[in-house]
Design a protein around this motif. Structure first.
Motif, PDB file in Angstrom:
ATOM      1  N   GLU A  79       0.707  -1.150  -0.014  1.00 54.54           N
ATOM      2  CA  GLU A  79      -0.079   0.187   0.060  1.00 54.54           C
ATOM      3  C   GLU A  79       0.764   1.383   0.081  1.00 54.54           C
ATOM      4  O   GLU A  79       0.526   2.448  -0.592  1.00 54.54           O
ATOM      5  N   ILE A  80       2.032   0.992   0.592  1.00 51.06           N
ATOM      6  CA  ILE A  80       2.961   2.358   0.708  1.00 51.06           C
ATOM      7  C   ILE A  80       3.341   2.700  -0.813  1.00 51.06           C
ATOM      8  O   ILE A  80       3.776   3.911  -0.988  1.00 51.06           O
ATOM      9  N   CYS A  81       3.373   1.798  -1.743  1.00 47.11           N
ATOM     10  CA  CYS A  81       3.926   2.167  -3.088  1.00 47.11           C
ATOM     11  C   CYS A  81       3.172   3.452  -3.674  1.00 47.11           C
ATOM     12  O   CYS A  81       3.747   4.215  -4.193  1.00 47.11           O
ATOM     13  N   SER A  82       1.940   3.388  -3.763  1.00 42.44           N
ATOM     14  CA  SER A  82       1.075   4.364  -4.384  1.00 42.44           C
ATOM     15  C   SER A  82       1.222   5.742  -3.544  1.00 42.44           C
ATOM     16  O   SER A  82       1.338   6.881  -4.019  1.00 42.44           O
ATOM     17  N   VAL A  83       1.549   5.815  -2.150  1.00 40.01           N
ATOM     18  CA  VAL A  83       1.843   6.879  -1.364  1.00 40.01           C
ATOM     19  C   VAL A  83       3.308   7.276  -1.942  1.00 40.01           C
ATOM     20  O   VAL A  83       3.315   8.532  -2.035  1.00 40.01           O
ATOM     21  N   CYS A  84       4.097   6.536  -2.287  1.00 45.91           N
ATOM     22  CA  CYS A  84       5.407   6.972  -2.418  1.00 45.91           C
ATOM     23  C   CYS A  84       5.542   7.543  -3.836  1.00 45.91           C
ATOM     24  O   CYS A  84       6.248   8.650  -4.105  1.00 45.91           O
ATOM     25  N   LYS A  85       4.809   6.910  -4.774  1.00 43.22           N
ATOM     26  CA  LYS A  85       4.756   7.443  -6.078  1.00 43.22           C
ATOM     27  C   LYS A  85       4.169   8.867  -5.965  1.00 43.22           C
ATOM     28  O   LYS A  85       4.430   9.754  -6.989  1.00 43.22           O
ATOM     29  N   LYS A  86       3.146   8.942  -5.147  1.00 41.67           N
ATOM     30  CA  LYS A  86       2.339  10.498  -5.225  1.00 41.67           C
ATOM     31  C   LYS A  86       3.436  11.591  -4.528  1.00 41.67           C
ATOM     32  O   LYS A  86       3.571  12.655  -5.039  1.00 41.67           O
ATOM     33  N   ALA A  87       4.246  10.939  -3.658  1.00 40.48           N
ATOM     34  CA  ALA A  87       5.122  11.812  -2.930  1.00 40.48           C
ATOM     35  C   ALA A  87       6.432  12.257  -3.994  1.00 40.48           C
ATOM     36  O   ALA A  87       7.012  13.226  -3.920  1.00 40.48           O
ATOM     37  N   ILE A  88       6.749  11.000  -4.548  1.00 41.87           N
ATOM     38  CA  ILE A  88       8.034  11.425  -5.420  1.00 41.87           C
ATOM     39  C   ILE A  88       7.678  10.654  -6.545  1.00 41.87           C
ATOM     40  O   ILE A  88       8.056   9.582  -6.894  1.00 41.87           O
ATOM     41  N   PRO A  89       7.234  11.598  -7.699  1.00 42.30           N
ATOM     42  CA  PRO A  89       6.872  11.170  -8.849  1.00 42.30           C
ATOM     43  C   PRO A  89       8.292  10.623  -9.692  1.00 42.30           C
ATOM     44  O   PRO A  89       9.520  11.208  -9.555  1.00 42.30           O
ATOM     45  N   GLY A  90       8.335  10.046 -10.351  1.00 41.96           N
ATOM     46  CA  GLY A  90       9.283   9.070 -11.341  1.00 41.96           C
ATOM     47  C   GLY A  90      10.055   8.090 -10.311  1.00 41.96           C
ATOM     48  O   GLY A  90      11.212   7.544 -10.990  1.00 41.96           O
ATOM     49  N   LEU A  91       9.810   7.896  -9.108  1.00 36.50           N
ATOM     50  CA  LEU A  91      10.471   6.859  -8.061  1.00 36.50           C
ATOM     51  C   LEU A  91      10.125   5.380  -8.788  1.00 36.50           C
ATOM     52  O   LEU A  91       8.853   5.239  -9.009  1.00 36.50           O
ATOM     53  N   THR A  92      10.813   4.346  -8.880  1.00 38.68           N
ATOM     54  CA  THR A  92      10.614   3.209  -9.452  1.00 38.68           C
ATOM     55  C   THR A  92      10.819   2.255  -8.187  1.00 38.68           C
ATOM     56  O   THR A  92      11.712   2.262  -7.421  1.00 38.68           O
ATOM     57  N   ILE A  93       9.739   1.333  -8.027  1.00 38.58           N
ATOM     58  CA  ILE A  93       9.647   0.468  -6.773  1.00 38.58           C
ATOM     59  C   ILE A  93       9.630  -0.972  -7.376  1.00 38.58           C
ATOM     60  O   ILE A  93       9.270  -1.349  -7.947  1.00 38.58           O
ATOM     61  N   VAL A  94      10.763  -1.522  -6.841  1.00 37.86           N
ATOM     62  CA  VAL A  94      10.966  -2.912  -6.739  1.00 37.86           C
ATOM     63  C   VAL A  94      10.763  -3.680  -5.332  1.00 37.86           C
ATOM     64  O   VAL A  94      10.991  -2.958  -4.487  1.00 37.86           O
ATOM     65  N   ALA A  95      10.069  -4.597  -5.385  1.00 36.56           N
ATOM     66  CA  ALA A  95       9.737  -5.523  -4.242  1.00 36.56           C
ATOM     67  C   ALA A  95      10.286  -6.820  -4.575  1.00 36.56           C
ATOM     68  O   ALA A  95      10.407  -7.283  -5.363  1.00 36.56           O
ATOM     69  N   LYS A  96      10.694  -7.405  -3.196  1.00 34.85           N
ATOM     70  CA  LYS A  96      11.130  -9.010  -3.229  1.00 34.85           C
ATOM     71  C   LYS A  96      10.591  -9.472  -2.066  1.00 34.85           C
ATOM     72  O   LYS A  96       9.966  -8.811  -1.039  1.00 34.85           O
ATOM     73  N   GLY A  97      10.538 -10.521  -1.936  1.00 31.36           N
ATOM     74  CA  GLY A  97       9.895 -11.516  -0.888  1.00 31.36           C
ATOM     75  C   GLY A  97       9.127 -12.692  -1.437  1.00 31.36           C
ATOM     76  O   GLY A  97       8.917 -12.856  -2.511  1.00 31.36           O
ATOM     77  N   ALA A  98       8.750 -13.693  -0.498  1.00 31.10           N
ATOM     78  CA  ALA A  98       8.395 -14.986  -1.092  1.00 31.10           C
ATOM     79  C   ALA A  98       7.212 -14.980  -1.667  1.00 31.10           C
ATOM     80  O   ALA A  98       6.770 -16.074  -2.591  1.00 31.10           O
ATOM     81  N   ILE A  99       6.216 -14.192  -1.527  1.00 31.26           N
ATOM     82  CA  ILE A  99       4.987 -13.954  -2.360  1.00 31.26           C
ATOM     83  C   ILE A  99       4.990 -14.032  -3.854  1.00 31.26           C
ATOM     84  O   ILE A  99       4.367 -14.475  -4.481  1.00 31.26           O
ATOM     85  N   PHE A 100       6.212 -13.498  -4.053  1.00 34.27           N
ATOM     86  CA  PHE A 100       6.369 -13.153  -5.622  1.00 34.27           C
ATOM     87  C   PHE A 100       6.974 -14.391  -6.168  1.00 34.27           C
ATOM     88  O   PHE A 100       7.074 -14.642  -7.570  1.00 34.27           O
ATOM     89  N   TYR A 101       7.313 -15.390  -5.542  1.00 33.72           N
ATOM     90  CA  TYR A 101       7.888 -16.753  -5.978  1.00 33.72           C
ATOM     91  C   TYR A 101       6.684 -17.527  -6.518  1.00 33.72           C
ATOM     92  O   TYR A 101       6.951 -18.327  -7.452  1.00 33.72           O
ATOM     93  N   SER A 102       5.437 -17.236  -5.963  1.00 32.69           N
ATOM     94  CA  SER A 102       4.414 -18.048  -6.589  1.00 32.69           C
ATOM     95  C   SER A 102       3.198 -17.148  -7.113  1.00 32.69           C
ATOM     96  O   SER A 102       2.333 -17.771  -7.950  1.00 32.69           O
TER      97      SER A 102
END
Length: 463
Positions: free
Chosen positions: A85-108
């Motif tokens: 949920e933080i992603c959208s907040v960060c994008k609004k605050a800092i336009p142009g920010l690229t967000i990458v995530a890691k974690g076990a949920i993405f493996y499946s």
């Protein structure tokens, strides 16, 4: 991110406040990733906002202060929705920010999660250090293995590739706030070093084979020794050697211990082990190299349950392993699970009795949680008699996720509380550990740790 206080390495999803057997652990995985990124000429900052008790406001201030181009979010199965949920907040605050995530949920479930959170640009789906090396080198996204990402209005998932050899970048340990991560029994700074990944076991509930592969891979010993020296230069001599199956390859363990004994200083360390991959000779080699504690997953004291869940341990194997540890004054951390689909009151009570008989130094009872990607998750999902929640957000292994064929969710919750009370409200449970206490400060720190856990886990009312 400034959400729940979890162990956030890809395999372990434990909540620090809700589980007896864990304390805050340094984000070594982020240090390895930072090593890959800085090798390619970029600057990195590592912040553990929950451990530092900082807020989203603090995080946004940091992103702005450092002029960040990329934000890497380290998430868990239980916190990913709140984290992302933080992603959208960060994008609004800092336009142009690229967000990458890691974690076990993405493996499946990378595609599903990216589609639910379109402000997330890239998800890493395996071999994280290699993926970040490629990302930071400027390689085109379509050429990078082990990622999913947005392109032309849709999610693209690139091929998965698990490397035969486990090669990690030199970690940026200078970016970790080491004072935050201390061993609960002696209050000394403790570092985590990844020494192996992968598990050939067939346990139906575990994400280890999903995130690390089904072959036990071990790092080059010289690289690990160099890493140990880096940490000792910072005054850190206590370690957790992270591996899904530390004792699976005994030849590697003997060679590793020999290399540690060749150092001109002493270290102290903990590791994991399977009870059926254990011998007195191996334990003595480990102890001579500084091993002071072993963590073993037992899961159930019922051998029919052992076969159901694919662990396939015999009681005699567990008893023998724990007996050896006691003989040689090695601390034992024993892990059990309550709430498998086939569990009934009798099998759970049998597990509690077995745990009490083993008399380990720290014993944890987790509540079974079906993790996406595991066989257990698929079994529960496809069985109308069992309940799979729409989301595992804000759950942990202290929270009941599903019923069993013979137990309600309330039954499971009550039995777990009963198990912890039987063990931890028994004065004799603590007397056996006095032989492992070497000073009054150590006694104080152990007592404070246990009392805090008792309040949070045993006495605190269910929310």
């Amino acid at each position: 991110p400034p959400t729940g206080n979890y162990i956030r390495d890809t395999r372990c999803q434990a909540s620090v406040d809700d589980i007896f057997a864990v304390s805050n652990r340094a984000p070594a995985d982020l240090a390895y990733i930072a090593g890959a990124i800085t090798k390619n000429g970029h600057e990195c900052i590592i912040r553990d906002y929950p451990a530092e008790k900082l807020s989203l406001k603090d995080m946004l201030a940091d992103i702005s202060k450092y002029g960040a181009d990329y934000l890497v979010i380290n998430t868990t199965m239980f916190s990913y929705e709140e984290d992302l949920e933080i992603c959208s907040v960060c994008k609004k605050a800092i336009p142009g920010l690229t967000i990458v995530a890691k974690g076990a949920i993405f493996y499946s479930k990378a595609k599903e999660v990216l589609e639910k959170y379109p402000s997330l640009d890239i998800a890493v789906t395996n071999e994280e250090e290699h993926a970040f090396d490629d990302l930071s080198s400027g390689k085109e996204l379509k050429m990078i293995e082990n990622i999913s990402y947005w392109a032309e209005g849709r999610v693209i998932s690139n091929p998965i590739h698990i490397y035969k050899d486990l090669r990690l970048p030199e970690p940026r340990i200078d970016l970790i706030h080491h004072a935050l991560y201390k061993s609960p029994d002696n209050n000394k700074m403790q570092a985590t070093i990844v020494v192996g990944r992968g598990c050939p076991g067939g346990c139906i509930y575990c994400v280890a084979p999903i995130v690390g592969g089904r072959i036990a891979r071990y790092r080059d010993i010289e690289k690990i020794i160099a890493e140990i020296k880096q940490y000792t230069s910072l005054g850190i001599y206590d370690f957790y050697f992270s591996a899904d199956t530390f004792t699976w390859n005994s030849d590697w363990v003997y060679a590793f211990c020999k290399a540690i004994r060749g150092l001109n200083f002493k270290i102290s360390w903990l590791c994991t082990a399977r009870a059926d991959r254990f011998s007195e000779e191996l334990l003595l080699a480990m102890k001579s190299a500084g091993c002071r504690g072993v963590s073993m997953g037992v899961e159930s004291g019922n051998e029919n349950m052992q076969r159901h869940i694919g662990k396939n341990l015999k009681k005699q194997q567990v008893e023998a392993a724990v007996r050896l540890c006691k003989k040689h004054k090695i601390i034992t951390l024993l892990h059990f699970m309550i709430g498998f689909p086939w569990d009934d009151k009798s099998s759970v009570l049998e597990t509690i009795r077995f745990a009490k008989t083993l008399n380990g130094n720290i014993i944890e009872f987790y509540i079974v949680t079906p993790m996406p990607g595991t066989l257990l998750y698929d079994l529960i999902k496809n069985d109308s008699k069992l309940h799979l929640p729409d989301s595992i957000e804000n759950l942990n292994q202290n929270t009941v996720t599903t019923n069993t064929y013979r137990l309600t969710k309330e039954d499971i919750y009550v039995l777990r509380k009963k198990a912890l009370r039987i063990l931890y409200l028994n004065p004799f449970f603590y007397l056996k550990s006095l032989r492992y206490i070497h000073s009054l400060p150590q006694l104080f720190h152990c007592s404070a740790f246990i009392l805090r856990k008792l309040y949070l886990i045993v006495f605190k009312r269910k929310q």
